[in-house]
Structure formats: structure tokens, C-alpha cells
Write an enzyme that holds these catalytic residues in place. Structure first.
Site, PDB file in Angstrom:
ATOM      1  CG  HIS A   1      -2.020   0.958   1.197  1.00 28.36           C
ATOM      2  ND1 HIS A   1      -3.158   0.989   1.905  1.00 28.36           N
ATOM      3  CD2 HIS A   1      -1.911   2.478   0.685  1.00 28.36           C
ATOM      4  CE1 HIS A   1      -3.728   2.202   1.705  1.00 28.36           C
ATOM      5  NE2 HIS A   1      -3.156   3.095   0.961  1.00 28.36           N
TER       6      HIS A   1
ATOM      7  CD  GLU B   1      -7.684   6.696   4.855  1.00 23.70           C
ATOM      8  OE1 GLU B   1      -6.562   7.290   5.186  1.00 23.70           O
ATOM      9  OE2 GLU B   1      -8.127   6.699   3.937  1.00 23.70           O
TER      10      GLU B   1
ATOM     11  CG  HIS C   1      -7.367   3.262  -0.849  1.00 20.72           C
ATOM     12  ND1 HIS C   1      -6.902   2.635  -1.529  1.00 20.72           N
ATOM     13  CD2 HIS C   1      -6.580   4.093  -0.229  1.00 20.72           C
ATOM     14  CE1 HIS C   1      -5.680   3.189  -1.516  1.00 20.72           C
ATOM     15  NE2 HIS C   1      -5.529   3.974  -0.690  1.00 20.72           N
TER      16      HIS C   1
ATOM     17  CG  ASP D   1      -1.438   5.968   2.673  1.00 19.53           C
ATOM     18  OD1 ASP D   1      -1.629   5.697   1.340  1.00 19.53           O
ATOM     19  OD2 ASP D   1      -2.321   6.105   3.476  1.00 19.53           O
TER      20      ASP D   1
END
EC number: 3.5.4.2
Length: 334
Positions: A14, A197, A194, A275
Site C-alpha cells: 500500500h 479508513e 481503499h 501509504d
């Protein structure tokens, strides 16, 4: 323990390649291309890297990407990240790229992909770096825009293994992109997204059921839904969790509150990732070390997280076995 974590062979699953653009390189490329940045110097950029939420980060992230115009720019950015992988024992990396961030500025998708892949090939030749690309659609844009992006990208399909979904999560549920994900699957591409989150657990359900994803990126809010947790455990669907990112964007108030090890202990296939490391204050090793300092984390847990990262990758079973053997060798010696 820090030396153990630094030396640990690991995979990163990721990573937004545009989010690895360090301020120094951003300025260098900006100067080369005559692109003025809204910052006087590197220190000003770093000072701007204080975010209260995902959107504040994205606003600056898209500004930084404006300097990327030519194949060499994408090469330099990617090669710099892969060199960091080499230093940190990240022996395999699966990198997201956001073509719409560039094509919307008039940069041809081929320029983007050629720059990225040339850096990947050079890193493989020079030190055996393993890496793959995943094309991400920006979820704050329309599905039609994503479909057009996929159409432009398919001639380069041999260069990327899958598609993903990123950018502003809340208000842009996975169901919005069902058609383009079907088209990608029909073209033989793997899918990730995604979800969970800042968005609710419902977005994770949608990603699994409507987008048929093989991995969930982030996913930390799954803990709010017991049935979802059970499904993620039963099906061993990987979660690519990004601890420092979650703190920087206020998903958790502090690392000591992060739920990654609770998820691991419950039997979920979680992995550690950086990330957007240039923006969030750390690459892979910094994430592992921050967890170890705050949570704390045992050697066994760190080893399991590293193992999960290879098992959750999009490598072939032979490639996975080869990299897992390197991990096992390291663990025997440490």
C-alpha cells in the site's frame, strides 16, 4: 529490536508512488520543468505537512504532483522510492499510481507508465528489486472518467497487475465504481480498493461484494462490525494497514490507540505499509519502529506481519515461496 525490524525482509502493498515524492526531489523536478510551487523552500513544504484529515492531505498531495510532466520525472520519483526499499529491506513492493492526477493536466498516460516501469526494470537489474504496479481510479471523480482512464491504460496492460480505488473516501462509496471494476476484471486485472479508513464498515462490504476485491486497503474500521470481522477472518482477505498515515490523518489519535495488533491477534491477515511516506513522516521501517515503541510489538508479531505481506502480495506462488524462504532464513539467524 529496532535492528531486527530494520533488517526484517518485508513487502509493501500500500504505497502511492506520488506520495513518495520527497520535497527535495519535488523542488528539483519543479526547477527542471519551470513549475513554480506555492512554497518558498523545502522547510515550508515540510511545515505544511500537518493535516487534520484526509482531504487536507489530498489538497497538498495534488499540488506536489503538478511538477511531474516528463517520463524522466516519473522515473526519478520511482527509482528514489525503490532505492529506499533496498535500504529498508523491502524486497517486494506493489505501488499504486494515479493516472488521472496526470492525464487531467495533459500528461499522456504512456509517459507516466513508461517512466514508472523503466525505473522498476532498472532496480530489478541493479539489485534484484521485485515490484509491481496497480492503477488507481480517483473516487472523487466520476465512474465515466475511470472507465475512460481504463480504456487509455489497457494498451499498457502488461505493465500493471490490477486496479484500485483511492482519494476522498466519504461520500464516494465503492458501489459508484462497480462497472469499471467489472471491466477491469474482464480484462484479467486483479482488484483492490481503499475502504474503511474514514468511510464506514459498509464500504468494506461493498468493496468485497460489488468490486470483488482481493485486498482491502486500510480497512481499520472493520472492527466496528463483528460480522464483517468474521468474514475477513474466514476468507483471509488481507488488509493493507498504514499506521503512521492513520495517526497523521487523525484516524487514530495516537499510535498507542492503533488497532493493527488487535486485528492481527484476532486472526485477520493484516500488513504494515507506509501509504504516502514523504507526507506522513516515515517509510516501512519507521512504521514498524513506531508500532514497536507505542504498542509495543513482539518479534513474533513483527515476523507474522512480514509473512502476511508476502502471502497477501500479487506474486506467483513460486515467487512468494522464494521470498518467504528469505524471511525464514532471516528469522532463523535472528
Amino acid at each position: 529490536m529496532q535492528d531486527f525490524l530494520k533488517g526484517l525482509p518485508k513487502a509493501e502493498l500500500h504505497l502511492h508512488i506520488e506520495g513518495s515524492l520527497e520535497p527535495e526531489l519535488m523542488f528539483e523536478i519543479g526547477r527542471r520543468n519551470g513549475v513554480a510551487l506555492p512554497f518558498a523552500n523545502v522547510e515550508e513544504v515540510r511545515a505544511a505537512y500537518e493535516f487534520n484529515n484526509l482531504q487536507e492531505f489530498l489538497d497538498i498531495y495534488y499540488q506536489g504532483a503538478q511538477v511531474l510532466l516528463h517520463e524522466q520525472d516519473f522515473y526519478d520519483m520511482t527509482f528514489a522510492y525503490l532505492q529506499r526499499c533496498r535500504e529498508q529491506n523491502v524486497i517486494h513492493a506493489e505501488m499504486f499510481f494515479d493516472p488521472q492526477t496526470h492525464t487531467d493536466r495533459g500528461v499522456d498516460i504512456g509517459v507516466v507508465i513508461r517512466g514508472l516501469t523503466r525505473a522498476m526494470e532498472d532496480a530489478e537489474i541493479q539489485w534484484g528489486q521485485s515490484s509491481k504496479l496497480i492503477l488507481c481510479f480517483l473516487r472523487h471523480l466520476s465512474e465515466d472518467a475511470a472507465i475512460e482512464t481504463l480504456r487509455q491504460a489497457l494498451p499498457y496492460k502488461q505493465h500493471f497487475v490490477g486496479v484500485g480505488l483511492d482519494s476522498s473516501e466519504v461520500g464516494h462509496p465503492p458501489e459508484k465504481f462497480q462497472r469499471v471494476f467489472e471491466q477491469a476484471q474482464n480484462a484479467g486485472l486483479l482488484t483492490v480498493a481503499h475502504a474503511g479508513e474514514e468511510g464506514p464498515p459498509e464500504y468494506i462490504w461493498q468493496a468485497l461484494d460489488l468490486l470483488k476485491v482481493k485486498r482491502i486497503d486500510h480497512g481499520v474500521r472493520c472492527i466496528e462490525d463483528a460480522a464483517l470481522m468474521q468474514r475477513l477472518i474466514d476468507e483471509q482477505i488481507p488488509l493493507t494497514v498504514c499506521p503512521l498515515s492513520n495517526i497523521k490523518l487523525c484516524v487514530f489519535d495516537s499510535m498507542s490507540e492503533h488497532n493493527i495488533l488487535r486485528l492481527l491477534e484476532k486472526g485477520l491477515k493484516v500488513t504494515v505499509n507506509s501509504d504516502d511516506p514523504a507526507y506522513f513522516g516515515g517509510y516501512m521501517n519507521e512504521n514498524f519502529i513506531a508500532m514497536q515503541e507505542a504498542l509495543p510489538m513482539s518479534k513474533e508479531q513483527a515476523a507474522q506481519l512480514a509473512r502476511n505481506s508476502f502471502e497477501a502480495s500479487f506474486l506467483t506462488s513460486e515467487e512468494k515461496a522464494r521470498l518467504l524462504a528469505r524471511l525464514d532464513q532471516y528469522l532463523q539467524n535472528h
